[in-house]
Design a protein around this motif. Structure first.
Motif, mmCIF file in Angstrom:
data_model
loop_
_atom_site.group_PDB
_atom_site.id
_atom_site.type_symbol
_atom_site.label_atom_id
_atom_site.label_comp_id
_atom_site.label_asym_id
_atom_site.label_seq_id
_atom_site.Cartn_x
_atom_site.Cartn_y
_atom_site.Cartn_z
ATOM 1 N N ASN A 99 0.832 -1.202 0.000
ATOM 2 C CA ASN A 99 0.000 0.000 0.000
ATOM 3 C C ASN A 99 0.870 1.258 0.000
ATOM 4 O OD1 ASN A 99 -2.153 1.693 0.126
ATOM 5 N ND2 ASN A 99 -2.718 1.185 2.213
ATOM 6 N N GLY A 100 0.736 2.077 -1.034
ATOM 7 C CA GLY A 100 1.415 3.359 -1.085
ATOM 8 C C GLY A 100 2.832 3.358 -1.617
ATOM 9 N N THR A 127 -10.039 -8.449 -4.681
ATOM 10 C CA THR A 127 -8.675 -8.411 -5.194
ATOM 11 C C THR A 127 -8.416 -9.624 -6.076
ATOM 12 O OG1 THR A 127 -7.939 -7.224 -3.239
ATOM 13 C CG2 THR A 127 -6.251 -8.328 -4.522
ATOM 14 N N THR A 187 -7.226 -4.320 -7.491
ATOM 15 C CA THR A 187 -7.888 -4.142 -6.204
ATOM 16 C C THR A 187 -9.024 -3.127 -6.351
ATOM 17 O OG1 THR A 187 -6.456 -2.347 -5.489
ATOM 18 C CG2 THR A 187 -5.736 -4.577 -4.958
ATOM 19 N N LYS A 207 -9.909 -0.595 -4.356
ATOM 20 C CA LYS A 207 -9.588 0.769 -3.948
ATOM 21 C C LYS A 207 -8.299 1.310 -4.551
ATOM 22 C CE LYS A 207 -12.118 0.650 0.336
ATOM 23 N NZ LYS A 207 -12.092 0.879 1.774
ATOM 24 N N LEU A 208 -7.298 0.452 -4.768
ATOM 25 C CA LEU A 208 -5.986 0.914 -5.243
ATOM 26 C C LEU A 208 -5.805 0.801 -6.753
ATOM 27 C CD1 LEU A 208 -3.795 -0.617 -2.408
ATOM 28 C CD2 LEU A 208 -4.599 1.730 -2.630
#
Length: 96
Positions: free
Chosen positions: A28-29, A58, A76, A78-79
């Motif tokens: 994440n990120g 996912t 995914t 959200k990402l």
């Protein structure tokens, strides 16, 4: 989700990945796809790709891109969608 590398591979020429079975996740990120297995963890650089549709869960896809090149695609909700390329090592006398 699990993927299996049948031969040793590399990502970007810098990260050597031994043949084994790995769990795939998205960091994440940090724009990295993480392979975890055999007591080791490999962080592969990934590129965000335009997502064609909405996903509710996912998904991980591992498929051949032609010759020794393979793609790992993580989608995914959200990402978004991320892709990383790996290259299997050559066998035989033509090996580098």
């Amino acid at each position: 989700m699990k993927i299996t590398l049948s031969k040793n591979a590399s990502c970007g020429g810098k990260i050597n990945i031994p043949a084994a079975e790995y769990m795939v996740s998205l960091a994440n990120g940090s724009s990295e796809i993480v392979l975890t297995g055999g007591g080791k963890q490999f962080k592969l650089p990934a590129v965000r790709r335009r997502q064609t549709g909405k996903t509710k869960s996912t998904n991980v896809m591992f498929y051949c891109g032609g010759g020794p090149l393979w793609s790992i695609v993580v989608s995914t909700p959200k990402l978004g969608e991320w892709v990383s390329m790996i290259e299997y090592e050559k066998d035989g006398p033509g090996r580098k």
